[in-house]
Design a protein around this motif. Structure first.
Motif, PDB file in Angstrom:
ATOM      1  N   PHE A 180       0.815  -1.214   0.000  1.00 17.11           N
ATOM      2  CA  PHE A 180       0.000   0.000   0.000  1.00 17.11           C
ATOM      3  C   PHE A 180       0.852   1.270   0.000  1.00 17.11           C
ATOM      4  O   PHE A 180       0.674   2.166  -0.829  1.00 17.11           O
ATOM      5  N   LEU A 181       1.817   1.349   0.908  1.00 21.56           N
ATOM      6  CA  LEU A 181       2.592   2.591   1.037  1.00 21.56           C
ATOM      7  C   LEU A 181       3.509   2.826  -0.165  1.00 21.56           C
ATOM      8  O   LEU A 181       3.811   3.966  -0.520  1.00 21.56           O
ATOM      9  N   ARG A 182       3.918   1.736  -0.821  1.00 20.07           N
ATOM     10  CA  ARG A 182       4.729   1.901  -2.049  1.00 20.07           C
ATOM     11  C   ARG A 182       3.873   2.539  -3.152  1.00 20.07           C
ATOM     12  O   ARG A 182       4.327   3.423  -3.882  1.00 20.07           O
ATOM     13  N   VAL A 183       2.610   2.104  -3.263  1.00 19.24           N
ATOM     14  CA  VAL A 183       1.711   2.677  -4.272  1.00 19.24           C
ATOM     15  C   VAL A 183       1.438   4.154  -3.961  1.00 19.24           C
ATOM     16  O   VAL A 183       1.420   4.997  -4.854  1.00 19.24           O
ATOM     17  N   VAL A 184       1.273   4.478  -2.665  1.00 17.38           N
ATOM     18  CA  VAL A 184       1.058   5.871  -2.257  1.00 17.38           C
ATOM     19  C   VAL A 184       2.250   6.722  -2.701  1.00 17.38           C
ATOM     20  O   VAL A 184       2.088   7.833  -3.227  1.00 17.38           O
ATOM     21  N   GLU A 185       3.455   6.183  -2.519  1.00 15.44           N
ATOM     22  CA  GLU A 185       4.680   6.894  -2.911  1.00 15.44           C
ATOM     23  C   GLU A 185       4.715   7.113  -4.420  1.00 15.44           C
ATOM     24  O   GLU A 185       5.087   8.185  -4.906  1.00 15.44           O
ATOM     25  N   GLN A 186       4.308   6.063  -5.186  1.00 16.96           N
ATOM     26  CA  GLN A 186       4.273   6.171  -6.655  1.00 16.96           C
ATOM     27  C   GLN A 186       3.276   7.241  -7.103  1.00 16.96           C
ATOM     28  O   GLN A 186       3.538   8.004  -8.037  1.00 16.96           O
ATOM     29  N   ILE A 187       2.122   7.286  -6.441  1.00 19.51           N
ATOM     30  CA  ILE A 187       1.095   8.283  -6.786  1.00 19.51           C
ATOM     31  C   ILE A 187       1.682   9.685  -6.621  1.00 19.51           C
ATOM     32  O   ILE A 187       1.489  10.568  -7.453  1.00 19.51           O
ATOM     33  N   LYS A 188       2.443   9.874  -5.525  1.00 16.75           N
ATOM     34  CA  LYS A 188       3.047  11.191  -5.276  1.00 16.75           C
ATOM     35  C   LYS A 188       4.132  11.507  -6.303  1.00 16.75           C
ATOM     36  O   LYS A 188       4.226  12.614  -6.819  1.00 16.75           O
ATOM     37  N   LYS A 189       4.951  10.482  -6.619  1.00 14.64           N
ATOM     38  CA  LYS A 189       6.115  10.713  -7.476  1.00 14.64           C
ATOM     39  C   LYS A 189       5.727  10.789  -8.958  1.00 14.64           C
ATOM     40  O   LYS A 189       6.097  11.713  -9.672  1.00 14.64           O
ATOM     41  N   ILE A 190       4.943   9.808  -9.421  1.00 17.87           N
ATOM     42  CA  ILE A 190       4.658   9.708 -10.865  1.00 17.87           C
ATOM     43  C   ILE A 190       3.524  10.651 -11.275  1.00 17.87           C
ATOM     44  O   ILE A 190       3.582  11.289 -12.319  1.00 17.87           O
ATOM     45  N   LEU A 191       2.484  10.737 -10.435  1.00 18.17           N
ATOM     46  CA  LEU A 191       1.332  11.568 -10.809  1.00 18.17           C
ATOM     47  C   LEU A 191       1.419  12.978 -10.235  1.00 18.17           C
ATOM     48  O   LEU A 191       0.578  13.821 -10.541  1.00 18.17           O
ATOM     49  N   ALA A 192       2.415  13.227  -9.395  1.00 23.57           N
ATOM     50  CA  ALA A 192       2.551  14.521  -8.699  1.00 23.57           C
ATOM     51  C   ALA A 192       1.250  14.862  -7.981  1.00 23.57           C
ATOM     52  O   ALA A 192       0.809  16.007  -7.956  1.00 23.57           O
ATOM     53  N   ALA A 193       0.623  13.824  -7.415  1.00 21.84           N
ATOM     54  CA  ALA A 193      -0.659  14.013  -6.724  1.00 21.84           C
ATOM     55  C   ALA A 193      -0.448  13.852  -5.226  1.00 21.84           C
ATOM     56  O   ALA A 193       0.271  12.954  -4.780  1.00 21.84           O
ATOM     57  N   ASN A 194      -1.082  14.701  -4.446  1.00 22.79           N
ATOM     58  CA  ASN A 194      -0.935  14.673  -2.996  1.00 22.79           C
ATOM     59  C   ASN A 194      -1.924  13.661  -2.407  1.00 22.79           C
ATOM     60  O   ASN A 194      -3.087  13.973  -2.165  1.00 22.79           O
ATOM     61  N   ALA A 195      -1.459  12.416  -2.240  1.00 24.76           N
ATOM     62  CA  ALA A 195      -2.325  11.355  -1.707  1.00 24.76           C
ATOM     63  C   ALA A 195      -2.440  11.517  -0.190  1.00 24.76           C
ATOM     64  O   ALA A 195      -1.441  11.465   0.520  1.00 24.76           O
ATOM     65  N   LEU A 196      -3.662  11.731   0.301  1.00 28.91           N
ATOM     66  CA  LEU A 196      -3.903  11.907   1.736  1.00 28.91           C
ATOM     67  C   LEU A 196      -4.327  10.552   2.309  1.00 28.91           C
ATOM     68  O   LEU A 196      -5.452  10.097   2.089  1.00 28.91           O
ATOM     69  N   VAL A 197      -3.413   9.897   3.011  1.00 31.21           N
ATOM     70  CA  VAL A 197      -3.678   8.528   3.504  1.00 31.21           C
ATOM     71  C   VAL A 197      -4.738   8.564   4.609  1.00 31.21           C
ATOM     72  O   VAL A 197      -4.549   9.195   5.649  1.00 31.21           O
ATOM     73  N   MET A 198      -5.868   7.886   4.359  1.00 27.95           N
ATOM     74  CA  MET A 198      -6.995   7.849   5.301  1.00 27.95           C
ATOM     75  C   MET A 198      -7.063   6.534   6.067  1.00 27.95           C
ATOM     76  O   MET A 198      -7.746   6.428   7.081  1.00 27.95           O
ATOM     77  N   GLN A 199      -6.394   5.504   5.518  1.00 29.44           N
ATOM     78  CA  GLN A 199      -6.455   4.164   6.115  1.00 29.44           C
ATOM     79  C   GLN A 199      -5.103   3.487   5.993  1.00 29.44           C
ATOM     80  O   GLN A 199      -4.300   3.840   5.124  1.00 29.44           O
ATOM     81  N   LEU A 200      -4.886   2.500   6.860  1.00 30.48           N
ATOM     82  CA  LEU A 200      -3.719   1.623   6.734  1.00 30.48           C
ATOM     83  C   LEU A 200      -4.229   0.186   6.689  1.00 30.48           C
ATOM     84  O   LEU A 200      -5.200  -0.144   7.373  1.00 30.48           O
TER      85      LEU A 200
END
Length: 694
Positions: free
Chosen positions: A141-161
């Protein structure tokens, strides 16, 4: 009157195989819209109702449905993931207020995710993110969140773990409440309990909750001030802040789960209601005049204002043509007369239906905020505005990409000719990225589209839906031509036929234009040597000529035409004479300007297991591909390259052979680039031979 604050118009979009359709199916089951869930791999999903979708296990056309959750009405559009059908995503996002971006927990941000995200950014659609398939091997999960930030330049706000991962994935921790949602092994979405989270996750939960709270309170100065003074914000205050930031596109609330295993779906439905905007909270659609200029007005979502509605999709089924329409303001009633501002003609509303995939429910009326389908619209096409005849206005239309590939088709028997013409006409109306043309030299019918799969599906629809058996030619690439040198030239057109003759002289410069500038015309004439009323005839004639280049007959790109001087005759000159002069000037000067053949270059994104990377790169090099990047992930390597379309035909078969069936790839048009001489010579020779043979 319906309370618009209880409406959510949302789309579900993602890369191929990230689980969009499965997620939609879960939504429908949980909201009571369906009683038995169908699976994509069984060909039984509600929104995949075409034969081709059920057989291939992919979504081809967007499907609309609606359901209710927590007192809110959700209008949902499930969109395709394959790059050949991104037109469906684009036009759906154009009419939606919010979206759910689905990402695969192991695949992460894949090629098509980027294209769809870009479309959503262009349409300024608020989104929440669902990282799906956390039960799969390699999920993180956290690797995908990192990719979203890096590749899409999108600010992913983590609501769940997630609690556990891969086979051990059992549920999620809600960071707002610090509570764990844990599902049992029955696979039933309702079988969960809300409990205290595992103790070993305590530090991780506090770390991510702090990040969440800090991002949220930034949205409200009063709450931020209280937080900085040590006051913990209430959950309601945090939700209010998150909603505000989501609608402003400052961040994207990010959730996790497994749609297939029915874990985490309720949380997504709650988030749609809590954080995505209702129709009144999004920026109103700008209104434009007939020339395409913004008028300063906009379609404010209000049932009491004059009608403004956008037709965003045409679908033909056994009952006739359905026109999918989003109403922005006003109301529509059965039997109403509306104005199509594109055609300038009025149309009568035959019937209004609410769609549930390919089933329908009759309505007597609909209002601002609704997404409905209209029957009986004869001349309305995708992107047309329907307005109040007494108070007309046009909404910003849609812009569709040009096709990059074509194939020749012909019916197997003469009787099929007329049937094929009718069927193709219907298919063009349904899909603006699908074009049909007749080759002037050969008389062949050419169908043009966005890729091999796109045209493959169209031929299949012709055969099965319309019962037209066709023979299919070899795929042809949509080459283009341009010039590489500046030419200063002059042409005089003189014709005397008794009575008034024809006379026109033009002095001009033809030069290469900026990349992607298309065709630009400029007049430097002073002193009236070429009267102003003839300039538009010259500009238009040269533009028409550019549809056929002098090398191999492909359209010309990026050319600047400067009219420098000329001469006219008071009696013999006319717009027609200057048009004739311009056409002859085109034929005279373009061959002198060193014309060059251009080929479409595709952006290719390949996923391969690590032990086949060498084979994949070697094969791309053989296809004249340029490797741009290589990223290694936990389940394989992603290779990004640019390659000419001409060398990519049949690639999926070769990739599967190389990678023992485990490779995947996405491909979309990037740009046109000059053809190497040997390739250009071969293409020109083949084109001329083909024309001569016909």
């Amino acid at each position: 009157m319906t309370d618009l604050s209880l409406y959510r118009n949302i789309g579900i979009f993602a890369h191929v195989d990230a689980g969009k359709t499965t997620t939609t199916e879960r939504f429908l089951k949980l909201t009571g819209k369906i009683h038995k869930m169908g699976e994509v791999h069984d060909g039984a999903a509600t929104t995949d109702f075409m034969d081709q979708e059920q057989e291939r296990g992919i979504t081809i056309q967007s499907a609309a449905t609606s359901c209710e959750w927590d007192g809110h009405r959700l209008n949902i559009i499930d969109t395709p993931g394959h790059v050949d059908f991104t037109i469906e995503v684009y036009r759906s996002l154009k009419v939606l207020d919010g979206g759910v971006g689905v990402f695969c927990g192991s695949g992460g941000v894949e090629p098509q995710s980027e294209t769809n995200w870009r479309y959503a950014n262009d349409s300024e659609v608020a989104r929440i993110i669902f990282v799906n398939k956390l039960d799969r091997i390699g999920a993180d999960f956290l690797r995908v969140v990192e990719q979203i930030k890096k590749i899409l330049a999108a600010n992913a706000l983590v609501m769940q773990l997630p609690i556990g991962i891969e086979d051990d994935f059992v549920g999620v921790v809600d960071l707002l409440t610090r509570k764990a949602w844990v599902w049992d092994d029955s696979g039933e979405p309702e079988n969960y309990e809300i409990v205290e989270p595992p103790e070993d996750m305590a530090d991780l939960i506090e770390e991510w909750r702090e990040k969440l709270v800090e991002s949220a309170v930034d949205q409200d100065d009063t709450i931020l001030e209280a937080y900085l003074e040590g006051e913990e914000p209430s959950i309601d205050d945090l939700k209010k802040c998150i909603r505000k930031g989501t609608i402003a596109l400052d961040f994207f609330p990010t959730f996790c789960g497994s749609a297939f295993k029915n874990k985490g779906i309720q949380n997504i439905l709650n988030a749609i209601v809590d954080f995505l905007p209702n129709p009144t909270e999004v920026k109103p659609q700008p209104e434009i005049d007939l020339e395409g200029n913004e008028t300063g007005g906009s379609a404010i979502v209000d049932p009491d204002l004059p009608l403004r509605a956008l037709a965003f999709k045409i679908m033909d089924d056994r009952y006739g043509a359905l026109t999918f329409t989003r109403i922005y303001s006003g109301r529509i009633k059965k039997g109403d007369t509306v104005l199509n501002t594109f055609t300038g003609k009025t149309e009568r509303i035959g019937r209004i239906v609410e769609m549930h995939a390919n089933e329908r429910k009759e309505l007597s009326s609909a209002q601002a905020g609704d997404i409905i389908a209209l029957l009986g619209m004869k001349n309305t096409r995708t992107g047309h505005t329907l307005a109040d005849p007494d108070n007309p206005a046009t909404l910003e239309p849609m812009v569709f990409p040009d096709p990059v590939i074509s194939i020749a088709i012909s019916p197997k028997d003469k009787a099929g000719n007329e049937k094929m013409g009718v069927a193709l006409n219907k298919m063009v109306q349904e899909d603006p990225s699908f074009h049909v043309a007749t080759d002037e030299d050969s008389g062949e019918t050419l169908i043009k589209g966005m890729g091999e799969l796109h045209l493959d599906i169209k031929v299949d629809i012709l055969r099965r839906t319309h019962n037209v058996d066709v023979e299919v030619g070899k795929p042809q690439v949509a080459y283009r031509e341009t010039i590489t040198q500046t030419v200063k030239d002059s042409y005089t057109h003189k014709k005397q036929t008794g009575g008034a003759g024809q006379f026109a002289r033009i002095d001009y410069i033809i030069e290469p234009g900026e990349k992607n500038s298309g065709y630009t015309f400029e007049s430097k004439v002073t002193g009236g040597n070429v009267p102003r009323e003839y300039w538009s005839a010259i500009e238009k004639a040269f533009g028409v000529c550019m549809s056929e280049g002098t090398l191999a007959g492909f359209p010309l790109l990026d050319i600047k035409f400067k009219l420098m001087d000329g001469a006219f005759h008071a009696v013999d000159s006319s717009a027609m004479a200057f048009e004739q002069a311009t056409r002859a000037a085109y034929r005279q000067s373009i061959p002198k300007a060193s014309p060059q053949l251009l080929e479409p270059i595709m952006q290719v994104d390949v996923f391969t297991p690590d032990d086949h990377v060498g084979d994949v790169i070697g094969d791309l090099n053989r296809r004249r591909g340029m490797i741009r990047a290589q990223d290694t992930g936990p389940t394989g390597t992603r290779v990004r390259a640019e390659a000419p379309l001409a060398d990519m035909f049949g690639y999926i078969g070769d990739l599967r052979t190389m990678t023992s069936g485990r490779g995947q790839f996405g491909m979309e048009f990037s740009h046109y680039a000059p053809c190497p001489n040997n390739v250009a010579e071969e293409v020109i020779k083949e084109t001329k031979e083909r024309k001569a043979a016909k």
